[in-house]
Motif scaffolding. Structure first.
Motif, PDB file in Angstrom:
ATOM      1  N   ALA A 135      -1.726  18.631   7.672  1.00  0.00           N
ATOM      2  CA  ALA A 135      -1.638  18.875   6.310  1.00  0.00           C
ATOM      3  C   ALA A 135      -2.213  18.061   5.358  1.00  0.00           C
ATOM      4  O   ALA A 135      -2.651  18.443   4.231  1.00  0.00           O
ATOM      5  CB  ALA A 135      -0.546  19.605   6.088  1.00  0.00           C
ATOM      6  N   SER A 136      -1.917  16.831   5.731  1.00  0.00           N
ATOM      7  CA  SER A 136      -2.418  15.727   4.751  1.00  0.00           C
ATOM      8  C   SER A 136      -3.719  15.022   4.720  1.00  0.00           C
ATOM      9  O   SER A 136      -4.246  14.443   4.021  1.00  0.00           O
ATOM     10  CB  SER A 136      -1.205  14.781   4.895  1.00  0.00           C
ATOM     11  OG  SER A 136      -1.265  14.342   6.299  1.00  0.00           O
ATOM     12  N   GLY A 137      -4.598  15.478   5.679  1.00  0.00           N
ATOM     13  CA  GLY A 137      -5.696  15.127   6.084  1.00  0.00           C
ATOM     14  C   GLY A 137      -5.908  14.683   7.255  1.00  0.00           C
ATOM     15  O   GLY A 137      -5.481  14.994   8.350  1.00  0.00           O
ATOM     16  N   VAL A 138      -7.069  13.983   7.502  1.00  0.00           N
ATOM     17  CA  VAL A 138      -7.780  13.498   8.816  1.00  0.00           C
ATOM     18  C   VAL A 138      -7.446  12.015   8.931  1.00  0.00           C
ATOM     19  O   VAL A 138      -7.684  11.356   8.021  1.00  0.00           O
ATOM     20  CB  VAL A 138      -9.068  13.605   8.961  1.00  0.00           C
ATOM     21  CG1 VAL A 138      -9.780  13.297  10.278  1.00  0.00           C
ATOM     22  CG2 VAL A 138      -9.589  15.350   9.006  1.00  0.00           C
TER      23      VAL A 138
ATOM     24  N   PRO B 233       0.763  -1.386  -0.150  1.00  0.00           N
ATOM     25  CA  PRO B 233       0.266  -0.007  -0.045  1.00  0.00           C
ATOM     26  C   PRO B 233       0.842   1.247   0.080  1.00  0.00           C
ATOM     27  O   PRO B 233       0.324   2.177  -0.227  1.00  0.00           O
ATOM     28  CB  PRO B 233      -0.799  -0.183   1.363  1.00  0.00           C
ATOM     29  CG  PRO B 233      -0.056  -0.954   2.072  1.00  0.00           C
ATOM     30  CD  PRO B 233       0.574  -1.980   1.260  1.00  0.00           C
ATOM     31  N   HIS B 234       2.059   1.089   0.292  1.00  0.00           N
ATOM     32  CA  HIS B 234       2.872   2.390   0.317  1.00  0.00           C
ATOM     33  C   HIS B 234       3.098   2.830  -1.146  1.00  0.00           C
ATOM     34  O   HIS B 234       3.587   4.041  -1.235  1.00  0.00           O
ATOM     35  CB  HIS B 234       4.279   2.047   1.285  1.00  0.00           C
ATOM     36  CG  HIS B 234       3.768   1.668   2.496  1.00  0.00           C
ATOM     37  ND1 HIS B 234       3.781   2.669   3.290  1.00  0.00           N
ATOM     38  CD2 HIS B 234       4.060   0.731   3.277  1.00  0.00           C
ATOM     39  CE1 HIS B 234       3.349   2.372   4.835  1.00  0.00           C
ATOM     40  NE2 HIS B 234       3.670   0.924   4.655  1.00  0.00           N
ATOM     41  N   THR B 235       3.460   2.031  -2.086  1.00  0.00           N
ATOM     42  CA  THR B 235       3.560   2.128  -3.307  1.00  0.00           C
ATOM     43  C   THR B 235       2.588   2.182  -4.140  1.00  0.00           C
ATOM     44  O   THR B 235       2.453   2.525  -5.396  1.00  0.00           O
ATOM     45  CB  THR B 235       4.874   1.448  -3.941  1.00  0.00           C
ATOM     46  OG1 THR B 235       4.484   0.014  -3.578  1.00  0.00           O
ATOM     47  CG2 THR B 235       5.999   1.515  -3.004  1.00  0.00           C
ATOM     48  N   GLY B 236       1.470   1.342  -3.853  1.00  0.00           N
ATOM     49  CA  GLY B 236       0.202   1.134  -4.806  1.00  0.00           C
ATOM     50  C   GLY B 236       0.707   0.003  -5.833  1.00  0.00           C
ATOM     51  O   GLY B 236       0.062  -0.003  -6.946  1.00  0.00           O
TER      52      GLY B 236
ATOM     53  N   PRO C  82      -0.530   9.979   2.645  1.00  0.00           N
ATOM     54  CA  PRO C  82      -0.443   9.096   3.593  1.00  0.00           C
ATOM     55  C   PRO C  82      -1.457   7.948   3.828  1.00  0.00           C
ATOM     56  O   PRO C  82      -2.661   8.298   3.919  1.00  0.00           O
ATOM     57  CB  PRO C  82      -0.369  10.059   4.515  1.00  0.00           C
ATOM     58  CG  PRO C  82      -1.333  11.196   4.488  1.00  0.00           C
ATOM     59  CD  PRO C  82      -1.000  11.275   3.134  1.00  0.00           C
ATOM     60  N   VAL C  83      -0.978   6.732   4.033  1.00  0.00           N
ATOM     61  CA  VAL C  83      -2.033   5.651   4.102  1.00  0.00           C
ATOM     62  C   VAL C  83      -3.056   5.633   5.386  1.00  0.00           C
ATOM     63  O   VAL C  83      -3.948   4.774   5.150  1.00  0.00           O
ATOM     64  CB  VAL C  83      -1.215   4.230   4.242  1.00  0.00           C
ATOM     65  CG1 VAL C  83      -0.341   4.130   2.683  1.00  0.00           C
ATOM     66  CG2 VAL C  83      -0.161   4.278   5.285  1.00  0.00           C
ATOM     67  N   ASP C  84      -2.546   6.413   6.325  1.00  0.00           N
ATOM     68  CA  ASP C  84      -3.538   6.289   7.508  1.00  0.00           C
ATOM     69  C   ASP C  84      -4.526   7.558   7.672  1.00  0.00           C
ATOM     70  O   ASP C  84      -5.063   7.783   8.560  1.00  0.00           O
ATOM     71  CB  ASP C  84      -2.687   6.324   8.867  1.00  0.00           C
ATOM     72  CG  ASP C  84      -2.099   7.691   8.798  1.00  0.00           C
ATOM     73  OD1 ASP C  84      -1.454   8.184   8.006  1.00  0.00           O
ATOM     74  OD2 ASP C  84      -1.662   8.041  10.087  1.00  0.00           O
TER      75      ASP C  84
END
Length: 209
Positions: A97-100, A23-26, A191-193
């Protein structure tokens, strides 16, 4: 081969491939190297339909929203409602900055997720007192002095926090769930989380089929 000639769906093969997914690179790390699959290739392999529209995460511009408001008002209303709740959640939890974070968004929409003894419940409406605690006089209303985008001069905007007074609709809650499903299971991106605001619009479209 799959996209040119088609193959019968092989779910055992699909699940075997997913074991190689990073999941880090898809992409997929296989014994013969790193591979990536486009959505149409995944459709050919899995047999799962992805509709006629390409999947794209973005925030519609004001002009696009005006068109949507006239052509599909129910989708527009749900998107507006979900966007308000996303901003409320972001402010309550301290948005990065990257989301919730996925867990924070899930806990906002559904209560008692981590309590095995309690029943999971949906987001409840907030009281006016609770809303007032979240905002101050400077942010409760805003009036533009000149024309801004599609809004004429002296338009008054009310804080998105007041949306919390209204119980969340079934469609907005469903779309909120789909944002979690999309970013955790289907198209996790860095970010994956985190849940980013760009995923809300495709999630609302998915909720309406």
């Amino acid at each position: 081969m799959a996209t040119r000639y088609g193959i019968p769906p092989n779910y055992s093969g699909l699940f075997a491939m997913l074991e190689f997914y990073n999941p880090h690179t898809g992409t997929f790390f296989t014994p013969v190297g790193e591979l990536g699959f486009a959505l149409h290739e995944m459709f050919e392999i899995s047999g799962l339909s992805f509709g006629e529209l390409p999947y794209e995460e973005f925030v519609p511009a004001s002009r696009e929203l005006e068109i949507l408001k006239n052509s599909a008002p129910e989708i527009y209303d749900t998107y507006w409602e979900l966007m308000c709740h996303f901003q409320i959640c972001a402010q309550i939890t301290g948005k990065r900055a990257s989301g919730v974070k996925q867990g924070q968004w899930a806990e906002y929409l559904f209560h008692n997720l981590w309590d095995k003894e309690a029943e999971v419940t949906r987001l409840a409406a907030s009281t006016l007192e609770e809303i007032t605690e979240r905002i101050n006089d400077a942010t409760s209303h805003y009036t533009c002095e000149v024309e801004e985008d599609v809004f004429p001069a002296f338009t008054t905007f009310e804080s998105f926090h007041y949306q919390a007074e209204v119980p969340i609709s079934d469609m907005a809650l469903f779309a909120g769930f789909l944002t979690l499903w999309l970013k955790r299971c289907v198209v996790p991106t860095r970010p994956v989380d985190a849940i980013t605001v760009e995923v809300l619009y495709p999630a609302v479209l998915l909720a309406y089929g």
